[in-house]
Design a protein around this motif. Sequence first.
Motif, mmCIF file in Angstrom:
data_model
loop_
_atom_site.group_PDB
_atom_site.id
_atom_site.type_symbol
_atom_site.label_atom_id
_atom_site.label_comp_id
_atom_site.label_asym_id
_atom_site.label_seq_id
_atom_site.Cartn_x
_atom_site.Cartn_y
_atom_site.Cartn_z
ATOM 1 N N ASP A 200 27.912 52.836 -4.524
ATOM 2 C CA ASP A 200 26.454 52.842 -4.468
ATOM 3 C C ASP A 200 25.904 52.490 -3.085
ATOM 4 O O ASP A 200 26.632 52.081 -2.175
ATOM 5 C CB ASP A 200 25.860 51.951 -5.560
ATOM 6 C CG ASP A 200 26.190 50.488 -5.347
ATOM 7 O OD1 ASP A 200 25.948 49.704 -6.258
ATOM 8 O OD2 ASP A 200 26.712 50.128 -4.263
ATOM 9 N N HIS A 201 24.593 52.657 -2.974
ATOM 10 C CA HIS A 201 23.993 52.504 -1.651
ATOM 11 C C HIS A 201 24.082 51.065 -1.143
ATOM 12 O O HIS A 201 24.046 50.826 0.059
ATOM 13 C CB HIS A 201 22.541 52.985 -1.667
ATOM 14 C CG HIS A 201 21.637 52.175 -2.510
ATOM 15 N ND1 HIS A 201 21.489 52.377 -3.855
ATOM 16 C CD2 HIS A 201 20.838 51.127 -2.197
ATOM 17 C CE1 HIS A 201 20.626 51.508 -4.336
ATOM 18 N NE2 HIS A 201 20.209 50.738 -3.349
ATOM 19 N N VAL A 202 24.246 50.087 -2.057
ATOM 20 C CA VAL A 202 24.357 48.690 -1.621
ATOM 21 C C VAL A 202 25.607 48.529 -0.740
ATOM 22 O O VAL A 202 25.569 47.892 0.321
ATOM 23 C CB VAL A 202 24.430 47.740 -2.850
ATOM 24 C CG1 VAL A 202 24.646 46.298 -2.422
ATOM 25 C CG2 VAL A 202 23.184 47.884 -3.703
ATOM 26 N N GLN A 203 26.673 49.174 -1.213
ATOM 27 C CA GLN A 203 27.921 49.123 -0.434
ATOM 28 C C GLN A 203 27.725 49.755 0.956
ATOM 29 O O GLN A 203 28.221 49.240 1.959
ATOM 30 C CB GLN A 203 28.988 49.885 -1.209
ATOM 31 C CG GLN A 203 30.386 49.557 -0.773
ATOM 32 C CD GLN A 203 31.397 50.295 -1.645
ATOM 33 O OE1 GLN A 203 31.099 50.674 -2.775
ATOM 34 N NE2 GLN A 203 32.570 50.491 -1.097
ATOM 35 N N LEU A 204 26.978 50.823 0.964
ATOM 36 C CA LEU A 204 26.739 51.511 2.234
ATOM 37 C C LEU A 204 25.868 50.653 3.172
ATOM 38 O O LEU A 204 26.116 50.562 4.377
ATOM 39 C CB LEU A 204 26.050 52.859 1.948
ATOM 40 C CG LEU A 204 26.209 53.954 2.986
ATOM 41 C CD1 LEU A 204 27.676 54.265 3.225
ATOM 42 C CD2 LEU A 204 25.497 55.227 2.508
ATOM 43 N N ASN A 206 25.687 47.376 3.160
ATOM 44 C CA ASN A 206 26.550 46.301 3.675
ATOM 45 C C ASN A 206 27.442 46.815 4.795
ATOM 46 O O ASN A 206 27.649 46.144 5.806
ATOM 47 C CB ASN A 206 27.420 45.723 2.562
ATOM 48 C CG ASN A 206 26.583 44.955 1.575
ATOM 49 O OD1 ASN A 206 25.461 44.530 1.914
ATOM 50 N ND2 ASN A 206 27.069 44.792 0.365
ATOM 51 N N PHE A 207 27.923 48.029 4.601
ATOM 52 C CA PHE A 207 28.796 48.614 5.611
ATOM 53 C C PHE A 207 28.052 48.743 6.943
ATOM 54 O O PHE A 207 28.570 48.381 7.995
ATOM 55 C CB PHE A 207 29.287 49.990 5.139
ATOM 56 C CG PHE A 207 30.008 50.750 6.202
ATOM 57 C CD1 PHE A 207 31.327 50.446 6.516
ATOM 58 C CD2 PHE A 207 29.374 51.759 6.916
ATOM 59 C CE1 PHE A 207 31.991 51.131 7.515
ATOM 60 C CE2 PHE A 207 30.036 52.450 7.912
ATOM 61 C CZ PHE A 207 31.353 52.140 8.209
ATOM 62 N N SER A 210 27.568 45.344 8.676
ATOM 63 C CA SER A 210 28.765 44.845 9.357
ATOM 64 C C SER A 210 29.094 45.722 10.559
ATOM 65 O O SER A 210 29.634 45.266 11.552
ATOM 66 C CB SER A 210 29.947 44.770 8.398
ATOM 67 O OG SER A 210 30.271 46.055 7.980
ATOM 68 N N ARG A 211 28.725 46.981 10.457
ATOM 69 C CA ARG A 211 28.990 47.906 11.565
ATOM 70 C C ARG A 211 28.277 47.464 12.840
ATOM 71 O O ARG A 211 28.856 47.444 13.910
ATOM 72 C CB ARG A 211 28.536 49.309 11.172
ATOM 73 C CG ARG A 211 28.529 50.312 12.296
ATOM 74 C CD ARG A 211 27.794 51.554 11.870
ATOM 75 N NE ARG A 211 27.564 52.459 12.977
ATOM 76 C CZ ARG A 211 26.522 52.399 13.799
ATOM 77 N NH1 ARG A 211 25.611 51.455 13.642
ATOM 78 N NH2 ARG A 211 26.399 53.259 14.776
ATOM 79 N N SER A 212 26.995 47.015 12.701
ATOM 80 C CA SER A 212 26.301 46.619 13.922
ATOM 81 C C SER A 212 26.913 45.351 14.512
ATOM 82 O O SER A 212 26.919 45.159 15.711
ATOM 83 C CB SER A 212 24.803 46.451 13.662
ATOM 84 O OG SER A 212 24.627 45.438 12.713
ATOM 85 N N GLU A 213 27.498 44.499 13.582
ATOM 86 C CA GLU A 213 28.153 43.294 14.111
ATOM 87 C C GLU A 213 29.377 43.652 14.959
ATOM 88 O O GLU A 213 29.678 43.005 15.945
ATOM 89 C CB GLU A 213 28.596 42.383 12.951
ATOM 90 C CG GLU A 213 27.445 41.544 12.414
ATOM 91 C CD GLU A 213 27.612 41.194 10.947
ATOM 92 O OE1 GLU A 213 28.757 41.165 10.469
ATOM 93 O OE2 GLU A 213 26.574 40.952 10.300
ATOM 94 N N THR A 214 30.094 44.670 14.550
ATOM 95 C CA THR A 214 31.288 45.023 15.332
ATOM 96 C C THR A 214 30.941 45.944 16.508
ATOM 97 O O THR A 214 31.813 46.414 17.218
ATOM 98 C CB THR A 214 32.363 45.716 14.455
ATOM 99 O OG1 THR A 214 31.768 46.884 13.908
ATOM 100 C CG2 THR A 214 32.883 44.824 13.373
ATOM 101 N N LYS A 215 29.666 46.217 16.666
ATOM 102 C CA LYS A 215 29.159 46.985 17.807
ATOM 103 C C LYS A 215 29.731 48.408 17.910
ATOM 104 O O LYS A 215 30.009 48.911 18.989
ATOM 105 C CB LYS A 215 29.409 46.229 19.116
ATOM 106 C CG LYS A 215 28.607 44.948 19.207
ATOM 107 C CD LYS A 215 28.563 44.454 20.642
ATOM 108 C CE LYS A 215 27.652 43.271 20.853
ATOM 109 N NZ LYS A 215 27.713 42.215 19.855
ATOM 110 N N GLU A 242 15.837 51.176 2.932
ATOM 111 C CA GLU A 242 16.432 49.847 2.738
ATOM 112 C C GLU A 242 16.697 49.082 4.033
ATOM 113 O O GLU A 242 16.707 47.864 4.042
ATOM 114 C CB GLU A 242 17.749 49.975 1.959
ATOM 115 C CG GLU A 242 17.597 50.533 0.560
ATOM 116 C CD GLU A 242 17.002 49.525 -0.415
ATOM 117 O OE1 GLU A 242 17.170 48.324 -0.183
ATOM 118 O OE2 GLU A 242 16.362 49.971 -1.390
ATOM 119 N N ILE A 243 16.947 49.801 5.114
ATOM 120 C CA ILE A 243 17.294 49.100 6.363
ATOM 121 C C ILE A 243 16.193 49.355 7.387
ATOM 122 O O ILE A 243 16.025 50.500 7.838
ATOM 123 C CB ILE A 243 18.662 49.568 6.929
ATOM 124 C CG1 ILE A 243 19.754 49.433 5.881
ATOM 125 C CG2 ILE A 243 19.036 48.769 8.176
ATOM 126 C CD1 ILE A 243 21.140 49.879 6.339
#
Length: 325
Positions: A200-204, A206-207, A210-215, A242-243
Amino acid sequence: MKKIAVFTSGGDSPGMNACIRAVVRTAISKNVAVSGILQGYNGMIKGAENFIELNSRSVGNIIQRGGTILKSSRSKEFMTKEGREIAYQNLKKEGIEGIICIGGNGTFTGAEIFYNEYGIPSIGAPGTIDNDLYGTDLTIGFDTAINTAVQAIDKIRDTAESHGRIFFIEVMGRDTGFIALAATIAGGAEMVMLPEVKNDHVQLINFFKSRSETKKSFSIVVVAEGNFEGGASAISTILNKEIPGFESRVVILGHIQRGGSPTTYDRVLASKLGYGAVNALLAGEKNKMCGLINNQITLTPFIDAITKKKPLNPDLLNLVGILNN
Ligand code: F6P
Protein backbone atom coordinates in the motif's frame (compact mmCIF):
# COMPACT_ATOMS: atom_id res chain seq x y z
CA MET A 1 -5.36 -36.08 -39.43
CA LYS A 2 -5.18 -34.66 -42.95
CA LYS A 3 -5.84 -31.00 -42.25
CA ILE A 4 -5.45 -28.78 -39.21
CA ALA A 5 -5.94 -25.06 -38.57
CA VAL A 6 -3.80 -22.53 -36.75
CA PHE A 7 -4.82 -19.13 -35.40
CA THR A 8 -3.72 -16.43 -32.98
CA SER A 9 -6.08 -14.85 -30.50
CA GLY A 10 -6.15 -12.33 -27.64
CA GLY A 11 -3.38 -9.76 -27.11
CA ASP A 12 -0.67 -10.30 -29.71
CA SER A 13 2.85 -11.05 -28.53
CA PRO A 14 6.27 -10.96 -30.23
CA GLY A 15 7.12 -14.49 -31.34
CA MET A 16 3.63 -15.47 -32.47
CA ASN A 17 4.85 -15.42 -36.08
CA ALA A 18 7.78 -17.70 -35.23
CA CYS A 19 5.27 -20.08 -33.66
CA ILE A 20 2.96 -20.01 -36.73
CA ARG A 21 5.99 -20.77 -38.90
CA ALA A 22 6.96 -23.76 -36.74
CA VAL A 23 3.37 -25.07 -36.72
CA VAL A 24 3.07 -24.89 -40.50
CA ARG A 25 6.45 -26.40 -41.30
CA THR A 26 6.11 -29.19 -38.72
CA ALA A 27 2.67 -30.16 -40.04
CA ILE A 28 3.85 -30.08 -43.66
CA SER A 29 6.82 -32.30 -42.76
CA LYS A 30 4.20 -34.86 -41.67
CA ASN A 31 2.05 -34.44 -44.79
CA VAL A 32 -0.69 -32.61 -42.94
CA ALA A 33 -2.24 -29.53 -44.61
CA VAL A 34 -2.59 -26.31 -42.64
CA SER A 35 -5.24 -23.65 -42.89
CA GLY A 36 -4.55 -20.28 -41.25
CA ILE A 37 -7.58 -18.61 -39.72
CA LEU A 38 -7.40 -14.80 -39.83
CA GLN A 39 -8.54 -12.74 -36.80
CA GLY A 40 -8.78 -15.62 -34.31
CA TYR A 41 -12.23 -16.79 -33.22
CA ASN A 42 -13.88 -13.88 -35.09
CA GLY A 43 -12.42 -15.20 -38.34
CA MET A 44 -13.60 -18.73 -37.55
CA ILE A 45 -17.14 -17.34 -37.36
CA LYS A 46 -16.81 -15.18 -40.50
CA GLY A 47 -15.93 -18.27 -42.55
CA ALA A 48 -14.29 -18.94 -45.94
CA GLU A 49 -12.81 -15.49 -46.61
CA ASN A 50 -10.87 -15.78 -43.34
CA PHE A 51 -9.43 -19.24 -43.99
CA ILE A 52 -6.17 -19.25 -45.98
CA GLU A 53 -4.09 -22.21 -47.04
CA LEU A 54 -0.57 -21.98 -45.63
CA ASN A 55 2.54 -23.61 -47.03
CA SER A 56 6.23 -23.37 -46.19
CA ARG A 57 6.63 -20.28 -48.38
CA SER A 58 3.69 -18.41 -46.88
CA VAL A 59 5.49 -18.44 -43.51
CA GLY A 60 8.87 -17.39 -44.97
CA ASN A 61 10.53 -14.20 -43.71
CA ILE A 62 8.27 -13.85 -40.65
CA ILE A 63 10.43 -15.29 -37.84
CA GLN A 64 11.84 -11.82 -37.09
CA ARG A 65 8.53 -9.96 -37.23
CA GLY A 66 6.46 -8.84 -34.24
CA GLY A 67 2.66 -8.92 -34.27
CA THR A 68 0.91 -11.79 -36.00
CA ILE A 69 0.48 -12.34 -39.75
CA LEU A 70 -2.81 -14.09 -38.92
CA LYS A 71 -4.12 -11.01 -37.04
CA SER A 72 -5.86 -11.33 -33.72
CA SER A 73 -9.06 -10.42 -31.90
CA ARG A 74 -10.82 -10.72 -28.57
CA SER A 75 -14.05 -12.30 -29.82
CA LYS A 76 -17.31 -11.54 -28.05
CA GLU A 77 -19.28 -13.58 -30.59
CA PHE A 78 -17.40 -16.79 -29.84
CA MET A 79 -18.53 -16.44 -26.25
CA THR A 80 -22.11 -17.11 -27.44
CA LYS A 81 -23.53 -20.55 -28.28
CA GLU A 82 -24.73 -19.24 -31.67
CA GLY A 83 -21.27 -17.95 -32.56
CA ARG A 84 -19.63 -21.27 -31.72
CA GLU A 85 -22.21 -23.19 -33.79
CA ILE A 86 -21.36 -21.07 -36.86
CA ALA A 87 -17.63 -21.54 -36.17
CA TYR A 88 -18.13 -25.31 -36.01
CA GLN A 89 -20.03 -25.39 -39.31
CA ASN A 90 -17.23 -23.38 -40.96
CA LEU A 91 -14.53 -25.72 -39.67
CA LYS A 92 -16.54 -28.70 -40.97
CA LYS A 93 -16.87 -27.10 -44.42
CA GLU A 94 -13.09 -26.55 -44.52
CA GLY A 95 -12.36 -30.14 -43.45
CA ILE A 96 -10.46 -29.08 -40.31
CA GLU A 97 -9.86 -32.00 -37.93
CA GLY A 98 -7.77 -30.32 -35.24
CA ILE A 99 -6.67 -26.88 -34.09
CA ILE A 100 -3.50 -25.20 -32.86
CA CYS A 101 -4.43 -22.04 -30.99
CA ILE A 102 -1.78 -19.52 -30.00
CA GLY A 103 -2.85 -17.16 -27.23
CA GLY A 104 -3.56 -16.86 -23.54
CA ASN A 105 -6.24 -17.48 -20.98
CA GLY A 106 -9.27 -16.43 -23.05
CA THR A 107 -8.03 -18.39 -26.08
CA PHE A 108 -7.72 -21.65 -24.16
CA THR A 109 -11.01 -21.13 -22.34
CA GLY A 110 -12.71 -20.84 -25.76
CA ALA A 111 -10.94 -23.98 -27.06
CA GLU A 112 -11.96 -26.01 -24.00
CA ILE A 113 -15.64 -25.03 -24.31
CA PHE A 114 -15.54 -25.67 -28.06
CA TYR A 115 -14.23 -29.21 -27.59
CA ASN A 116 -16.87 -30.02 -24.98
CA GLU A 117 -19.61 -28.88 -27.38
CA TYR A 118 -18.33 -30.05 -30.77
CA GLY A 119 -15.47 -32.47 -30.15
CA ILE A 120 -12.81 -30.62 -32.19
CA PRO A 121 -9.46 -31.24 -30.47
CA SER A 122 -7.08 -28.34 -29.81
CA ILE A 123 -3.56 -27.92 -28.58
CA GLY A 124 -2.48 -24.48 -27.40
CA ALA A 125 0.80 -22.61 -27.48
CA PRO A 126 1.11 -19.93 -24.78
CA GLY A 127 1.39 -16.55 -26.52
CA THR A 128 1.06 -13.57 -24.20
CA ILE A 129 3.49 -10.98 -22.91
CA ASP A 130 2.03 -11.33 -19.41
CA ASN A 131 3.62 -14.74 -18.65
CA ASP A 132 0.54 -15.47 -16.57
CA LEU A 133 -0.12 -19.07 -17.61
CA TYR A 134 0.33 -22.04 -15.32
CA GLY A 135 2.15 -24.91 -17.05
CA THR A 136 5.01 -23.05 -18.66
CA ASP A 137 7.99 -21.27 -17.16
CA LEU A 138 7.73 -18.56 -19.80
CA THR A 139 5.18 -17.55 -22.41
CA ILE A 140 5.98 -16.49 -25.98
CA GLY A 141 6.57 -12.71 -26.01
CA PHE A 142 7.41 -12.18 -22.35
CA ASP A 143 11.17 -12.00 -22.91
CA THR A 144 10.78 -9.42 -25.69
CA ALA A 145 8.34 -7.37 -23.61
CA ILE A 146 10.65 -7.18 -20.60
CA ASN A 147 13.57 -6.22 -22.81
CA THR A 148 11.47 -3.42 -24.31
CA ALA A 149 10.45 -2.24 -20.83
CA VAL A 150 14.03 -2.30 -19.56
CA GLN A 151 15.33 -0.33 -22.56
CA ALA A 152 12.73 2.32 -21.79
CA ILE A 153 13.64 2.36 -18.09
CA ASP A 154 17.31 2.82 -18.98
CA LYS A 155 16.40 5.91 -20.99
CA ILE A 156 14.17 7.32 -18.28
CA ARG A 157 16.96 6.74 -15.77
CA ASP A 158 19.20 9.18 -17.70
CA THR A 159 16.74 12.04 -17.41
CA ALA A 160 15.70 11.05 -13.87
CA GLU A 161 19.31 11.35 -12.75
CA SER A 162 19.87 14.64 -14.57
CA HIS A 163 16.92 16.28 -12.83
CA GLY A 164 17.01 14.32 -9.57
CA ARG A 165 13.43 13.23 -10.16
CA ILE A 166 11.13 10.44 -9.10
CA PHE A 167 9.50 8.48 -11.93
CA PHE A 168 6.57 6.09 -11.72
CA ILE A 169 6.76 3.79 -14.74
CA GLU A 170 3.70 1.71 -15.56
CA VAL A 171 4.16 -1.61 -17.29
CA MET A 172 1.55 -4.06 -18.57
CA GLY A 173 0.18 -6.87 -16.45
CA ARG A 174 -3.54 -6.81 -15.74
CA ASP A 175 -3.61 -9.58 -13.15
CA THR A 176 0.01 -10.50 -12.63
CA GLY A 177 3.29 -8.76 -11.98
CA PHE A 178 5.75 -10.88 -13.95
CA ILE A 179 6.67 -8.04 -16.31
CA ALA A 180 6.87 -5.52 -13.45
CA LEU A 181 9.09 -7.70 -11.28
CA ALA A 182 11.55 -8.60 -14.04
CA ALA A 183 11.69 -4.98 -15.24
CA THR A 184 12.35 -3.79 -11.68
CA ILE A 185 15.29 -6.12 -11.14
CA ALA A 186 16.82 -5.63 -14.60
CA GLY A 187 16.08 -1.90 -14.73
CA GLY A 188 17.56 -1.27 -11.27
CA ALA A 189 14.30 0.30 -10.02
CA GLU A 190 13.93 0.86 -6.31
CA MET A 191 10.35 -0.15 -5.72
CA VAL A 192 7.75 -2.27 -7.47
CA MET A 193 3.99 -2.28 -7.04
CA LEU A 194 2.34 -5.53 -8.04
CA PRO A 195 -1.18 -6.92 -8.33
CA GLU A 196 -0.14 -9.87 -6.14
CA VAL A 197 1.25 -7.89 -3.20
CA LYS A 198 -0.67 -5.57 -0.91
CA ASN A 199 1.99 -2.96 -1.22
CA ASP A 200 0.00 0.00 0.00
CA HIS A 201 0.86 3.64 -0.35
CA VAL A 202 1.90 3.88 3.33
CA GLN A 203 4.81 1.59 2.56
CA LEU A 204 5.72 3.73 -0.40
CA ILE A 205 5.54 6.94 1.66
CA ASN A 206 7.85 5.41 4.28
CA PHE A 207 10.18 4.36 1.52
CA PHE A 208 10.43 7.89 0.14
CA LYS A 209 10.98 9.36 3.60
CA SER A 210 13.91 7.01 4.22
CA ARG A 211 15.12 7.66 0.70
CA SER A 212 15.69 11.35 1.39
CA GLU A 213 17.62 10.40 4.54
CA THR A 214 20.03 8.30 2.51
CA LYS A 215 20.32 11.17 0.02
CA LYS A 216 19.47 9.22 -3.12
CA SER A 217 19.15 11.79 -5.84
CA PHE A 218 16.55 10.08 -8.05
CA SER A 219 14.17 7.15 -7.96
CA ILE A 220 12.36 4.80 -10.26
CA VAL A 221 9.25 2.93 -9.16
CA VAL A 222 7.75 0.30 -11.48
CA VAL A 223 3.98 -0.10 -11.23
CA ALA A 224 2.06 -2.99 -12.81
CA GLU A 225 -1.09 -1.69 -14.50
CA GLY A 226 -3.19 -4.11 -12.42
CA ASN A 227 -1.79 -2.95 -9.08
CA PHE A 228 -4.69 -2.94 -6.61
CA GLU A 229 -4.33 0.78 -5.75
CA GLY A 230 -4.36 1.73 -9.43
CA GLY A 231 -1.73 2.35 -12.09
CA ALA A 232 1.19 4.77 -12.05
CA SER A 233 -0.97 7.93 -12.29
CA ALA A 234 -3.12 6.90 -9.31
CA ILE A 235 -0.06 6.09 -7.21
CA SER A 236 1.67 9.35 -8.03
CA THR A 237 -1.51 11.30 -7.14
CA ILE A 238 -1.68 9.57 -3.76
CA LEU A 239 1.95 10.45 -2.99
CA ASN A 240 1.54 14.03 -4.17
CA LYS A 241 -1.25 14.43 -1.64
CA GLU A 242 0.48 12.63 1.22
CA ILE A 243 3.99 14.08 1.02
CA PRO A 244 4.29 17.89 1.03
CA GLY A 245 6.44 19.12 -1.85
CA PHE A 246 6.58 15.66 -3.45
CA GLU A 247 7.13 15.89 -7.19
CA SER A 248 7.16 13.07 -9.66
CA ARG A 249 6.68 12.17 -13.30
CA VAL A 250 4.61 9.34 -14.74
CA VAL A 251 5.41 7.26 -17.83
CA ILE A 252 2.98 4.64 -19.11
CA LEU A 253 4.81 2.24 -21.42
CA GLY A 254 1.57 0.67 -22.72
CA HIS A 255 1.40 -1.15 -26.01
CA ILE A 256 5.02 -0.57 -27.06
CA GLN A 257 5.62 -3.62 -24.85
CA ARG A 258 3.52 -5.72 -27.21
CA GLY A 259 5.37 -4.87 -30.41
CA GLY A 260 8.80 -5.22 -31.93
CA SER A 261 11.02 -7.93 -33.28
CA PRO A 262 11.10 -10.96 -30.95
CA THR A 263 14.27 -11.69 -29.01
CA THR A 264 16.31 -14.79 -29.80
CA TYR A 265 14.88 -16.43 -26.70
CA ASP A 266 11.30 -15.84 -27.86
CA ARG A 267 12.03 -17.09 -31.37
CA VAL A 268 13.51 -20.34 -30.05
CA LEU A 269 10.74 -20.80 -27.47
CA ALA A 270 8.04 -20.15 -30.08
CA SER A 271 9.66 -22.58 -32.54
CA LYS A 272 9.91 -25.34 -29.91
CA LEU A 273 6.33 -24.87 -28.75
CA GLY A 274 4.87 -24.72 -32.27
CA TYR A 275 6.69 -27.95 -33.10
CA GLY A 276 5.65 -29.55 -29.80
CA ALA A 277 2.01 -28.52 -30.22
CA VAL A 278 1.67 -30.09 -33.69
CA ASN A 279 3.36 -33.30 -32.59
CA ALA A 280 1.01 -33.53 -29.61
CA LEU A 281 -2.10 -32.93 -31.74
CA LEU A 282 -1.07 -35.53 -34.32
CA ALA A 283 -0.31 -38.00 -31.52
CA GLY A 284 -3.94 -37.72 -30.39
CA GLU A 285 -3.55 -35.27 -27.51
CA LYS A 286 -6.25 -32.66 -26.99
CA ASN A 287 -7.25 -29.73 -24.81
CA LYS A 288 -3.76 -29.19 -23.53
CA MET A 289 -1.28 -26.34 -23.59
CA CYS A 290 2.21 -27.10 -24.83
CA GLY A 291 4.62 -25.27 -22.51
CA LEU A 292 8.22 -25.42 -21.42
CA ILE A 293 9.04 -26.46 -17.84
CA ASN A 294 12.70 -26.81 -16.84
CA ASN A 295 13.54 -26.67 -20.54
CA GLN A 296 11.35 -29.69 -21.33
CA ILE A 297 8.32 -29.53 -23.62
CA THR A 298 5.35 -30.28 -21.35
CA LEU A 299 1.60 -30.68 -21.86
CA THR A 300 -0.75 -29.16 -19.27
CA PRO A 301 -4.56 -29.53 -19.47
CA PHE A 302 -6.20 -26.25 -20.55
CA ILE A 303 -8.29 -26.33 -17.42
CA ASP A 304 -5.16 -26.20 -15.23
CA ALA A 305 -3.40 -23.64 -17.42
CA ILE A 306 -6.34 -21.26 -17.08
CA THR A 307 -7.46 -21.85 -13.51
CA LYS A 308 -4.25 -22.51 -11.56
CA LYS A 309 -2.23 -19.53 -10.47
CA LYS A 310 1.42 -19.30 -11.44
CA PRO A 311 3.16 -17.73 -8.45
CA LEU A 312 5.76 -14.98 -8.63
CA ASN A 313 9.22 -16.07 -7.62
CA PRO A 314 9.53 -15.00 -3.94
CA ASP A 315 13.34 -14.81 -4.28
CA LEU A 316 12.95 -12.07 -6.89
CA LEU A 317 10.60 -10.16 -4.61
CA ASN A 318 13.10 -10.32 -1.74
CA LEU A 319 15.84 -9.26 -4.08
CA VAL A 320 14.11 -5.96 -4.88
CA GLY A 321 14.32 -5.01 -1.17
CA ILE A 322 18.01 -5.93 -1.00
CA LEU A 323 19.13 -4.32 -4.24
CA ASN A 324 17.35 -1.01 -3.67
CA ASN A 325 19.57 0.07 -0.78
O1 F6P B 1 -2.88 -9.82 -22.15
C1 F6P B 1 -1.84 -9.04 -22.61
C2 F6P B 1 -2.12 -7.58 -22.37
O2 F6P B 1 -1.11 -6.87 -23.05
C3 F6P B 1 -2.20 -7.15 -20.92
O3 F6P B 1 -0.94 -6.97 -20.31
C4 F6P B 1 -2.98 -5.88 -21.03
O4 F6P B 1 -3.65 -5.58 -19.83
C5 F6P B 1 -3.96 -6.18 -22.12
O5 F6P B 1 -3.36 -7.18 -22.93
C6 F6P B 1 -4.36 -5.01 -22.95
O6 F6P B 1 -5.29 -5.45 -23.88
P1 F6P B 1 -5.87 -4.57 -25.07
O7 F6P B 1 -4.76 -4.38 -26.06
O8 F6P B 1 -6.98 -5.40 -25.61
O9 F6P B 1 -6.31 -3.28 -24.48
